[in-house]
Write an enzyme that holds these catalytic residues in place. Structure first.
Site, PDB file in Angstrom:
ATOM      1  N   LYS A 193     -77.598 -64.674  50.708  1.00  0.00           N
ATOM      2  CA  LYS A 193     -76.393 -63.966  51.169  1.00  0.00           C
ATOM      3  C   LYS A 193     -76.889 -62.667  51.809  1.00  0.00           C
ATOM      4  O   LYS A 193     -76.513 -61.559  51.399  1.00  0.00           O
ATOM      5  CB  LYS A 193     -75.453 -63.737  49.977  1.00  0.00           C
ATOM      6  CG  LYS A 193     -74.079 -63.209  50.346  1.00  0.00           C
ATOM      7  CD  LYS A 193     -73.177 -64.230  51.016  1.00  0.00           C
ATOM      8  CE  LYS A 193     -71.878 -63.581  51.450  1.00  0.00           C
ATOM      9  NZ  LYS A 193     -71.044 -64.466  52.295  1.00  0.00           N
ATOM     10  N   ASP A 225     -72.357 -69.373  51.291  1.00  0.00           N
ATOM     11  CA  ASP A 225     -70.998 -69.918  51.479  1.00  0.00           C
ATOM     12  C   ASP A 225     -71.019 -71.052  52.503  1.00  0.00           C
ATOM     13  O   ASP A 225     -70.383 -72.087  52.320  1.00  0.00           O
ATOM     14  CB  ASP A 225     -70.001 -68.803  51.866  1.00  0.00           C
ATOM     15  CG  ASP A 225     -70.500 -67.889  52.984  1.00  0.00           C
ATOM     16  OD1 ASP A 225     -71.692 -67.963  53.357  1.00  0.00           O
ATOM     17  OD2 ASP A 225     -69.686 -67.084  53.495  1.00  0.00           O
ATOM     18  N   ASP A 249     -77.677 -72.410  40.508  1.00  0.00           N
ATOM     19  CA  ASP A 249     -76.863 -72.964  39.424  1.00  0.00           C
ATOM     20  C   ASP A 249     -75.614 -73.616  40.015  1.00  0.00           C
ATOM     21  O   ASP A 249     -75.267 -74.757  39.689  1.00  0.00           O
ATOM     22  CB  ASP A 249     -76.474 -71.840  38.454  1.00  0.00           C
ATOM     23  CG  ASP A 249     -75.567 -72.328  37.337  1.00  0.00           C
ATOM     24  OD1 ASP A 249     -75.877 -73.384  36.758  1.00  0.00           O
ATOM     25  OD2 ASP A 249     -74.545 -71.669  37.061  1.00  0.00           O
ATOM     26  N   ASP A 253     -74.865 -77.992  40.877  1.00  0.00           N
ATOM     27  CA  ASP A 253     -73.737 -78.759  40.322  1.00  0.00           C
ATOM     28  C   ASP A 253     -72.971 -79.436  41.454  1.00  0.00           C
ATOM     29  O   ASP A 253     -72.574 -80.598  41.359  1.00  0.00           O
ATOM     30  CB  ASP A 253     -72.761 -77.839  39.558  1.00  0.00           C
ATOM     31  CG  ASP A 253     -73.059 -77.783  38.065  1.00  0.00           C
ATOM     32  OD1 ASP A 253     -74.234 -78.000  37.696  1.00  0.00           O
ATOM     33  OD2 ASP A 253     -72.130 -77.514  37.282  1.00  0.00           O
TER      34      ASP A 253
HETATM   35  C1  IPM Z   1     -77.668 -75.044  33.859  1.00  0.00           C
HETATM   36  C2  IPM Z   1     -76.616 -74.490  32.944  1.00  0.00           C
HETATM   37  C3  IPM Z   1     -77.133 -73.190  32.340  1.00  0.00           C
HETATM   38  C4  IPM Z   1     -77.434 -72.256  33.463  1.00  0.00           C
HETATM   39  C5  IPM Z   1     -76.181 -72.541  31.318  1.00  0.00           C
HETATM   40  C6  IPM Z   1     -75.843 -73.499  30.184  1.00  0.00           C
HETATM   41  C7  IPM Z   1     -76.721 -71.247  30.796  1.00  0.00           C
HETATM   42  O1  IPM Z   1     -75.428 -74.311  33.623  1.00  0.00           O
HETATM   43  O2  IPM Z   1     -78.764 -75.370  33.367  1.00  0.00           O
HETATM   44  O3  IPM Z   1     -77.406 -75.148  35.058  1.00  0.00           O
HETATM   45  O4  IPM Z   1     -76.522 -71.597  33.984  1.00  0.00           O
HETATM   46  O5  IPM Z   1     -78.594 -72.145  33.851  1.00  0.00           O
HETATM   47 MG    MG Z   2     -75.471 -74.992  35.623  1.00  0.00          MG
END
Ligand code: IPM
Ligand code: MG
Length: 357
Positions: A193, A225, A249, A253
């Site tokens: 960013k 973004d 992180d 996901d």
């Molecule tokens: C991940 C999880 C962890 C993180 C949490 C549980 C602290 O979300 O491994 O991605 O944010 O690193």
């Molecule tokens: Mg995570």
């Protein structure tokens, strides 16, 4: 043929039941390729707090330091949410374990298995053949910067989280990402960013500089973004993505869902002497003990363990091929279930994959 010590930390929630399935696969590999894996279990997370008074007992840390690799299930759950922060499973165990083992690089690969091309919420023509690796910086940034909470005289509270990075921290993760890109298609996108954050501006400068050492890798920079948008618009443009801790992180996901389920996404945390392998999903407390959870992310984490910590490439591939085969045969856990497929529970999926190694 070799003898290897593997620390096994099942943790909380669905952690124990999914870890058990990864062990089945590793045991099948040991038999087939004549290795000896010595598994030793340790307590971590809520289980550590309940059993030994601390989410990361010293004994567990010692066990990790004395092993060739660590396999982790998941930590956390509502039962431990009201403990002081340093005793909570996430902040008290997972983050300090990553830090203590010096695991600055977190690899999160998302692959769309052909059998699952319809399981994604995105159209098959958008995700078919997708293969992306997110390289997330894991021991810096907001996660480990100074935090503070203070009362404002006259009312209210002020909170501070610090986002800090140093040159060496950025250099080492950049080098690792370039090397990963070299082994894959030779394309790297660095996400930051830099239009807002000073840490991102340094990140961009250093990644550009390190890039000169890797002229065979095509480097692009992207704002976070925009990257979030591009990941759903046209995810196949990406091969390797490198980014700082918090962005990684979130984006990992998001990337994982392209594959149909968070339950498919393994992870490897490397950079120190001993690697840590865990599914990218959490402990899913509401499914604990129901044998409903998808164990594939953990099984694939076992596959990454073989490759990155033990250097057993064909053994690692054998696990991935078994996963592919079982999915091709039409077996699905609940998270992936579609009409016409065969629903299996956690144990059955673990057995099927182990049998096909
Ligand atoms: C991940 C999880 C962890 C993180 C949490 C549980 C602290 O979300 O491994 O991605 O944010 O690193
Ligand atoms: Mg995570």
């Amino acid at each position: 043929m070799g003898i290897y010590k593997i620390a096994v930390l099942p943790g909380d929630g669905i952690g124990p039941e999914i870890t058990e399935q990864a062990l089945k696969a590793l045991k099948a590999v040991a038999v087939k390729y004549q290795h000896e894996f010595k598994f030793t279990e340790g307590l971590i997370g809520g289980a550590g707090y309940d059993g030994a008074g601390h989410p990361l007992p010293q004994e567990t840390l010692d066990l990790c330091h004395n092993s060739d690799a660590v396999l982790l299930g998941a930590v956390g759950g509502p039962k431990w949410d009201d403990l002081p922060v340093h005793l909570r499973p996430e902040a008290g165990a997972l983050l300090p374990l990553r830090k203590a083992l010096g695991l600055y690089a977190n690899l999160r690969p998302t692959k769309v298995f052909p059998a699952l091309v319809n399981a994604s919420t995105l159209k098959p023509e958008v995700v078919s053949g997708l293969d992306v690796l997110v390289v997330r910086e894991l021991t810096g940034g907001l996660y480990f910067g100074q935090k503070k909470r203070e009362d404002i005289p006259g009312g209210g509270i002020r909170v501070i989280d610090t986002l800090e990075y140093t040159t060496p921290e950025i250099e080492r993760i950049a080098r690792l990402a370039f090397q990963m890109a070299q082994k894959r298609s030779g394309r790297l996108v660095s996400v930051d960013k830099a239009n807002v954050l000073e840490s991102s501006r340094l990140w961009r400068e250093i990644v550009t500089e390190i890039g000169k050492e890797y002229p065979d890798v095509e480097l692009d920079h992207m704002y976070v973004d925009n990257c979030a948008m591009q990941l759903v618009k046209n995810p196949r443009q990406f091969d390797v993505i490198v980014t700082e801790n918090m962005f990684g992180d979130i984006l990992s996901d998001q990337a994982s869902m392209l594959s149909g389920s968070l339950g498919m996404l393994p992870s490897a945390s490397i950079g120190g002497k001993i690697g840590l392998y865990e599914p990218s999903h959490g402990s899913a407390p509401k499914y604990a003990g129901l044998k409903r959870a998808n164990p594939i992310a953990t099984i694939l984490s076992g596959s990454m363990l073989l490759k990155f910590s033990l250097g057993l490439d064909k053994e690692s591939d054998a696990i991935e091929q078994a996963v592919t085969k079982v999915l091709d045969m039409g077996y699905r856990t609940a998270d992936l279930m579609e009409e016409g497929m065969k629903l299996v529970n956690t144990d059955e999926m673990g057995d099927l994959i182990a049998e096909n190694i």
